[in-house]
Write a protein that holds these residues in place. Structure first.
Motif, PDB file in Angstrom:
ATOM      1  N   GLY A  28       0.823  -1.214   0.000  1.00 41.22           N
ATOM      2  CA  GLY A  28       0.000   0.000   0.000  1.00 41.22           C
ATOM      3  C   GLY A  28       0.852   1.257   0.000  1.00 41.22           C
ATOM      4  N   MET A  29       1.941   1.222   0.775  1.00 45.56           N
ATOM      5  CA  MET A  29       2.860   2.358   0.802  1.00 45.56           C
ATOM      6  C   MET A  29       3.464   2.586  -0.583  1.00 45.56           C
ATOM      7  SD  MET A  29       4.997   1.673   4.241  1.00 45.56           S
ATOM      8  CE  MET A  29       4.256   1.586   5.855  1.00 45.56           C
ATOM      9  N   LEU A  30       3.896   1.491  -1.216  1.00 48.15           N
ATOM     10  CA  LEU A  30       4.486   1.592  -2.552  1.00 48.15           C
ATOM     11  C   LEU A  30       3.473   2.164  -3.534  1.00 48.15           C
ATOM     12  CD1 LEU A  30       6.623   1.069  -4.723  1.00 48.15           C
ATOM     13  CD2 LEU A  30       5.788  -1.291  -4.844  1.00 48.15           C
ATOM     14  N   GLU A  31       2.261   1.645  -3.512  1.00 50.50           N
ATOM     15  CA  GLU A  31       1.238   2.131  -4.444  1.00 50.50           C
ATOM     16  C   GLU A  31       0.931   3.609  -4.266  1.00 50.50           C
ATOM     17  OE1 GLU A  31      -2.365   0.046  -5.081  1.00 50.50           O
ATOM     18  OE2 GLU A  31      -1.349  -1.391  -6.380  1.00 50.50           O
ATOM     19  N   SER A  32       1.082   4.094  -3.038  1.00 51.52           N
ATOM     20  CA  SER A  32       0.799   5.520  -2.817  1.00 51.52           C
ATOM     21  C   SER A  32       1.814   6.411  -3.547  1.00 51.52           C
ATOM     22  CB  SER A  32       0.778   5.836  -1.318  1.00 51.52           C
ATOM     23  OG  SER A  32       2.089   5.802  -0.779  1.00 51.52           O
ATOM     24  N   PHE A  33       2.972   5.876  -3.911  1.00 49.60           N
ATOM     25  CA  PHE A  33       3.981   6.644  -4.632  1.00 49.60           C
ATOM     26  C   PHE A  33       3.890   6.470  -6.151  1.00 49.60           C
ATOM     27  CE2 PHE A  33       5.864   6.533  -0.430  1.00 49.60           C
ATOM     28  CZ  PHE A  33       6.340   7.834  -0.293  1.00 49.60           C
ATOM     29  N   LEU A  34       3.165   5.473  -6.605  1.00 46.57           N
ATOM     30  CA  LEU A  34       3.037   5.248  -8.040  1.00 46.57           C
ATOM     31  C   LEU A  34       1.903   6.112  -8.579  1.00 46.57           C
ATOM     32  CD1 LEU A  34       3.332   1.350  -8.056  1.00 46.57           C
ATOM     33  CD2 LEU A  34       5.145   3.020  -8.512  1.00 46.57           C
ATOM     34  N   LYS A  35       2.172   6.825  -9.680  1.00 47.79           N
ATOM     35  CA  LYS A  35       1.169   7.750 -10.218  1.00 47.79           C
ATOM     36  C   LYS A  35      -0.089   7.026 -10.675  1.00 47.79           C
ATOM     37  CE  LYS A  35       4.326  11.364 -11.530  1.00 47.79           C
ATOM     38  NZ  LYS A  35       4.902  12.166 -12.591  1.00 47.79           N
ATOM     39  N   GLU A  36       0.080   5.952 -11.422  1.00 46.64           N
ATOM     40  CA  GLU A  36      -1.064   5.181 -11.905  1.00 46.64           C
ATOM     41  C   GLU A  36      -0.770   3.697 -11.697  1.00 46.64           C
ATOM     42  OE1 GLU A  36      -2.992   6.289 -15.580  1.00 46.64           O
ATOM     43  OE2 GLU A  36      -1.825   8.141 -15.623  1.00 46.64           O
ATOM     44  N   PRO A  37      -0.947   3.212 -10.468  1.00 46.99           N
ATOM     45  CA  PRO A  37      -0.558   1.836 -10.162  1.00 46.99           C
ATOM     46  C   PRO A  37      -1.324   0.782 -10.961  1.00 46.99           C
ATOM     47  CG  PRO A  37      -1.737   2.817  -8.327  1.00 46.99           C
ATOM     48  CD  PRO A  37      -1.496   3.896  -9.322  1.00 46.99           C
ATOM     49  N   VAL A  46      -2.148   0.968 -14.078  1.00 42.73           N
ATOM     50  CA  VAL A  46      -1.647   0.922 -15.452  1.00 42.73           C
ATOM     51  C   VAL A  46      -0.353   0.111 -15.523  1.00 42.73           C
ATOM     52  CG1 VAL A  46      -0.733   2.340 -17.341  1.00 42.73           C
ATOM     53  CG2 VAL A  46      -2.728   3.121 -16.050  1.00 42.73           C
ATOM     54  N   LEU A  47       0.449   0.175 -14.447  1.00 37.57           N
ATOM     55  CA  LEU A  47       1.749  -0.494 -14.434  1.00 37.57           C
ATOM     56  C   LEU A  47       1.605  -1.993 -14.178  1.00 37.57           C
ATOM     57  CD1 LEU A  47       3.640   2.138 -12.273  1.00 37.57           C
ATOM     58  CD2 LEU A  47       3.849   1.817 -14.749  1.00 37.57           C
ATOM     59  N   THR A  48       2.464  -2.765 -14.816  1.00 35.69           N
ATOM     60  CA  THR A  48       2.482  -4.212 -14.584  1.00 35.69           C
ATOM     61  C   THR A  48       3.421  -4.511 -13.419  1.00 35.69           C
ATOM     62  OG1 THR A  48       4.351  -4.620 -16.046  1.00 35.69           O
ATOM     63  CG2 THR A  48       2.149  -4.647 -17.058  1.00 35.69           C
ATOM     64  N   ASP A  49       3.377  -5.746 -12.952  1.00 37.78           N
ATOM     65  CA  ASP A  49       4.313  -6.173 -11.906  1.00 37.78           C
ATOM     66  C   ASP A  49       5.751  -6.008 -12.384  1.00 37.78           C
ATOM     67  OD1 ASP A  49       2.131  -6.821 -10.366  1.00 37.78           O
ATOM     68  OD2 ASP A  49       2.324  -8.991 -10.660  1.00 37.78           O
ATOM     69  N   GLU A  50       5.991  -6.321 -13.647  1.00 37.46           N
ATOM     70  CA  GLU A  50       7.326  -6.186 -14.214  1.00 37.46           C
ATOM     71  C   GLU A  50       7.768  -4.731 -14.226  1.00 37.46           C
ATOM     72  OE1 GLU A  50       4.846  -7.990 -15.708  1.00 37.46           O
ATOM     73  OE2 GLU A  50       5.625  -9.964 -15.181  1.00 37.46           O
ATOM     74  N   ASP A  51       6.844  -3.810 -14.532  1.00 32.41           N
ATOM     75  CA  ASP A  51       7.163  -2.384 -14.518  1.00 32.41           C
ATOM     76  C   ASP A  51       7.590  -1.935 -13.118  1.00 32.41           C
ATOM     77  OD1 ASP A  51       6.435  -2.138 -17.213  1.00 32.41           O
ATOM     78  OD2 ASP A  51       4.376  -1.509 -16.728  1.00 32.41           O
TER      79      ASP A  51
END
Length: 108
Positions: free
Chosen positions: A55-64, A66-71
């Motif tokens: 959840g912490m990581l996702e809060s920093f991703l602009k569009e979580p 849209v991104l894949t696990d590999e991204d």
């Protein structure tokens, strides 16, 4: 004057042995139950930690979404290659270890 113990009879010894074996069986069963509880608690703690940190990581991703696990893995690998990030990570780990050691020293 010393007292001599009466010799125990064979049936009494067999009964005592059976009683001891039953106590051992119960103790082993109790140990198994406790190990299972410990395993479950450890698993629950890990699951909670993983969900919290994800959840912490996702809060920093602009569009979580849209991104894949590999991204995300590629981004993390890029970030953690940084010398500054590695230095900060090592400082945090060292600080936490010192805190844990101090806590353990106070509460042995």
């Amino acid at each position: 004057m010393s007292r001599k113990k009466k010799p125990q009879t064979l049936p009494k010894l067999y009964a005592a042995k059976a009683e001891a074996e039953e106590e051992l069986r119960k103790a082993k069963q109790r140990e198994k139950i406790l190990k299972n509880r410990m395993s479950k608690l450890t698993r629950n703690e890990r699951t909670h930690r993983l969900c919290t940190r994800a959840g912490m990581l996702e809060s920093f991703l602009k569009e979580p979404t849209v991104l894949t696990d590999e991204d995300v893995m590629e981004l993390l690998a890029f970030i953690f290659q940084s010398e500054a990030v590695q230095k900060k990570l090592n400082l945090l780990i060292e600080s936490r270890r010192e805190t844990q050691e101090a806590d353990e020293g106070e509460n042995p």
